[in-house]
Motif scaffolding. Structure first.
Motif, PDB file in Angstrom:
ATOM      1  N   LYS A   1       0.815  -1.204   0.000  1.00 34.99           N
ATOM      2  CA  LYS A   1       0.000   0.000   0.000  1.00 34.99           C
ATOM      3  C   LYS A   1       0.854   1.262   0.000  1.00 34.99           C
ATOM      4  N   TYR A   2       2.062   1.136   0.514  1.00 37.64           N
ATOM      5  CA  TYR A   2       2.938   2.302   0.601  1.00 37.64           C
ATOM      6  C   TYR A   2       4.035   2.289  -0.464  1.00 37.64           C
ATOM      7  N   THR A   3       4.011   1.261  -1.289  1.00 36.31           N
ATOM      8  CA  THR A   3       5.015   1.181  -2.357  1.00 36.31           C
ATOM      9  C   THR A   3       4.695   2.191  -3.448  1.00 36.31           C
ATOM     10  N   GLN A   4       5.689   2.944  -3.840  1.00 37.84           N
ATOM     11  CA  GLN A   4       5.501   3.938  -4.877  1.00 37.84           C
ATOM     12  C   GLN A   4       6.107   3.446  -6.179  1.00 37.84           C
ATOM     13  N   GLU A   5       5.670   4.031  -7.243  1.00 38.22           N
ATOM     14  CA  GLU A   5       6.168   3.635  -8.560  1.00 38.22           C
ATOM     15  C   GLU A   5       7.682   3.837  -8.617  1.00 38.22           C
ATOM     16  N   GLY A   6       8.371   2.809  -9.058  1.00 51.95           N
ATOM     17  CA  GLY A   6       9.822   2.880  -9.147  1.00 51.95           C
ATOM     18  C   GLY A   6      10.542   2.300  -7.948  1.00 51.95           C
ATOM     19  N   ASP A   7       9.804   2.034  -6.856  1.00 50.32           N
ATOM     20  CA  ASP A   7      10.434   1.431  -5.683  1.00 50.32           C
ATOM     21  C   ASP A   7      10.908   0.020  -6.014  1.00 50.32           C
ATOM     22  N   VAL A   8      12.028  -0.334  -5.462  1.00 48.43           N
ATOM     23  CA  VAL A   8      12.577  -1.669  -5.665  1.00 48.43           C
ATOM     24  C   VAL A   8      12.440  -2.454  -4.361  1.00 48.43           C
ATOM     25  N   GLU A   9      11.897  -3.648  -4.466  1.00 52.71           N
ATOM     26  CA  GLU A   9      11.721  -4.470  -3.276  1.00 52.71           C
ATOM     27  C   GLU A   9      13.085  -4.851  -2.707  1.00 52.71           C
ATOM     28  N   SER A  10      13.291  -4.569  -1.438  1.00 52.70           N
ATOM     29  CA  SER A  10      14.569  -4.880  -0.809  1.00 52.70           C
ATOM     30  C   SER A  10      14.578  -6.330  -0.335  1.00 52.70           C
ATOM     31  N   PRO A  11      15.658  -7.042  -0.594  1.00 52.77           N
ATOM     32  CA  PRO A  11      15.732  -8.426  -0.117  1.00 52.77           C
ATOM     33  C   PRO A  11      15.877  -8.462   1.400  1.00 52.77           C
ATOM     34  N   VAL A  12      15.450  -9.548   1.989  1.00 49.89           N
ATOM     35  CA  VAL A  12      15.580  -9.742   3.426  1.00 49.89           C
ATOM     36  C   VAL A  12      16.908 -10.436   3.703  1.00 49.89           C
ATOM     37  N   GLY A  13      17.773  -9.767   4.461  1.00 52.23           N
ATOM     38  CA  GLY A  13      19.058 -10.360   4.821  1.00 52.23           C
ATOM     39  C   GLY A  13      18.920 -11.273   6.025  1.00 52.23           C
ATOM     40  N   PRO A  14      19.971 -12.028   6.347  1.00 54.81           N
ATOM     41  CA  PRO A  14      19.930 -12.913   7.513  1.00 54.81           C
ATOM     42  C   PRO A  14      19.578 -12.151   8.785  1.00 54.81           C
ATOM     43  N   CYS A  15      18.660 -12.701   9.561  1.00 52.85           N
ATOM     44  CA  CYS A  15      18.232 -12.149  10.857  1.00 52.85           C
ATOM     45  C   CYS A  15      17.610 -10.757  10.754  1.00 52.85           C
ATOM     46  N   MET A  16      17.000 -10.438   9.606  1.00 55.05           N
ATOM     47  CA  MET A  16      16.314  -9.158   9.443  1.00 55.05           C
ATOM     48  C   MET A  16      14.811  -9.349   9.574  1.00 55.05           C
ATOM     49  N   ALA A  17      14.174  -8.562  10.455  1.00 58.08           N
ATOM     50  CA  ALA A  17      12.727  -8.612  10.628  1.00 58.08           C
ATOM     51  C   ALA A  17      12.285  -7.380  11.406  1.00 58.08           C
ATOM     52  N   PRO A  18      11.012  -6.971  11.263  1.00 59.16           N
ATOM     53  CA  PRO A  18      10.519  -5.816  12.020  1.00 59.16           C
ATOM     54  C   PRO A  18      10.254  -6.205  13.472  1.00 59.16           C
ATOM     55  N   ALA A  19       9.894  -5.232  14.286  1.00 56.75           N
ATOM     56  CA  ALA A  19       9.528  -5.517  15.676  1.00 56.75           C
ATOM     57  C   ALA A  19       8.295  -6.423  15.709  1.00 56.75           C
ATOM     58  N   ALA A  20       8.145  -7.140  16.801  1.00 56.87           N
ATOM     59  CA  ALA A  20       6.997  -8.046  16.959  1.00 56.87           C
ATOM     60  C   ALA A  20       5.741  -7.230  17.271  1.00 56.87           C
ATOM     61  N   PHE A  21       4.937  -6.954  16.247  1.00 51.53           N
ATOM     62  CA  PHE A  21       3.822  -6.019  16.375  1.00 51.53           C
ATOM     63  C   PHE A  21       2.457  -6.697  16.494  1.00 51.53           C
ATOM     64  N   ALA A  22       2.354  -7.984  16.199  1.00 49.94           N
ATOM     65  CA  ALA A  22       1.060  -8.658  16.149  1.00 49.94           C
ATOM     66  C   ALA A  22       0.821  -9.500  17.399  1.00 49.94           C
ATOM     67  N   PRO A  23      -0.221  -9.213  18.191  1.00 52.25           N
ATOM     68  CA  PRO A  23      -0.471  -9.943  19.430  1.00 52.25           C
ATOM     69  C   PRO A  23      -0.930 -11.385  19.172  1.00 52.25           C
ATOM     70  N   VAL A  24      -0.404 -12.311  19.932  1.00 51.11           N
ATOM     71  CA  VAL A  24      -0.811 -13.712  19.863  1.00 51.11           C
ATOM     72  C   VAL A  24      -2.177 -13.865  20.517  1.00 51.11           C
ATOM     73  N   THR A  25      -3.053 -14.644  19.880  1.00 51.33           N
ATOM     74  CA  THR A  25      -4.401 -14.864  20.414  1.00 51.33           C
ATOM     75  C   THR A  25      -4.615 -16.285  20.897  1.00 51.33           C
ATOM     76  N   SER A  26      -3.789 -17.212  20.453  1.00 51.94           N
ATOM     77  CA  SER A  26      -3.917 -18.608  20.860  1.00 51.94           C
ATOM     78  C   SER A  26      -2.570 -19.291  20.699  1.00 51.94           C
ATOM     79  N   GLY A  27      -2.202 -20.130  21.680  1.00 52.18           N
ATOM     80  CA  GLY A  27      -0.896 -20.783  21.639  1.00 52.18           C
ATOM     81  C   GLY A  27       0.160 -19.888  22.249  1.00 52.18           C
ATOM     82  N   GLY A  28       1.405 -20.094  21.875  1.00 51.10           N
ATOM     83  CA  GLY A  28       2.478 -19.277  22.428  1.00 51.10           C
ATOM     84  C   GLY A  28       3.843 -19.733  21.975  1.00 51.10           C
ATOM     85  N   TYR A  29       4.844 -18.915  22.298  1.00 50.98           N
ATOM     86  CA  TYR A  29       6.222 -19.181  21.895  1.00 50.98           C
ATOM     87  C   TYR A  29       7.156 -19.152  23.106  1.00 50.98           C
TER      88      TYR A  29
END
Length: 216
Positions: A175-203
């Motif tokens: 939704k925020y990608t603009q024309e001409g933007d290039v998708e950046s590859p995901v490097g080893p151990c790259m991820a955003p902050a944990a933003f989504a709450p767990v509703t069932s189960g656990g880690y």
């Protein structure tokens, strides 16, 4: 098919502290050796468990879940420019389940873990996807990033505070990608902050500090 519900001072004082710490460590090792017991080995880092979660920015009837079985294996994956491997090397699997209410179908994906780094109560994992179910996203051969927050809900009397995050963000990035933007590859151990709450189960995140680089 719905995803299976489950079951990341002063200089002088400092010097004295260092000496005492070294002496205590040496005494412990000597005591263990004298008693015929080997010193305890540190427990390697890991992220395990399965859980469903909700997206805080989407109100739908979809069901999303991740299953982690990731374990640290430092310096086990040599690459051309780093023949020793990396301190974040890891092995294991990641599985992704997404039930689409609109299409009444569950998409699944599985991948091999290649990197893991932890802190107390949190972890970042990446995996290269090896298999995707029919009609699923074009992920085979791509590295995806995941983050896990272990809220300690496995302890008696404590509510789960687990969360997860993931690199593709379920279409939000598009939704925020603009024309001409290039998708950046995901490097080893790259991820955003944990933003989504767990509703069932656990880690469960088992933290361990990264080991020193090998010498020689």
């Amino acid at each position: 098919m719905r995803p299976v519900r489950s079951i990341f001072p002063t200089r002088k004082a400092a010097s004295v502290a260092v000496v005492l710490a070294v002496a205590a460590s040496a005494t412990a090792v000597a005591g263990a050796t004298a008693s015929g017991k080997s010193p305890e080995r540190p427990v390697p880092a890991s992220v395990t468990g399965s859980a469903e979660f909700r997206l805080p920015y989407v109100n739908d009837a979809d069901i999303r879940s991740f299953v982690f079985d990731a374990h640290a294996a430092p310096y086990s994956r040599p690459v051309p420019r780093v023949p020793t491997g990396l301190p974040t090397d890891a092995y294991g699997t990641v599985a992704v389940y997404h039930y689409s209410a609109e299409r009444d179908i569950t998409y699944t994906a599985e991948g091999r873990v290649d990197c893991l780094v932890t802190a107390p109560g949190s972890a970042t994992v990446t995996a290269v996807i090896t298999e995707v179910s029919a009609g699923g996203p074009d992920w085979v051969g791509k590295r995806l990033g995941f983050s896990v927050q272990d809220g300690g809900g496995d302890k008696p009397g404590k509510a789960s505070g687990d969360r997860v995050g993931f690199s593709w963000a379920d279409g939000v990035n598009k939704k925020y990608t603009q024309e001409g933007d290039v998708e950046s590859p995901v490097g080893p151990c790259m991820a955003p902050a944990a933003f989504a709450p767990v509703t069932s189960g656990g880690y469960r995140v088992q933290h361990a500090d990264l080991p020193l680089w090998p010498t020689g």
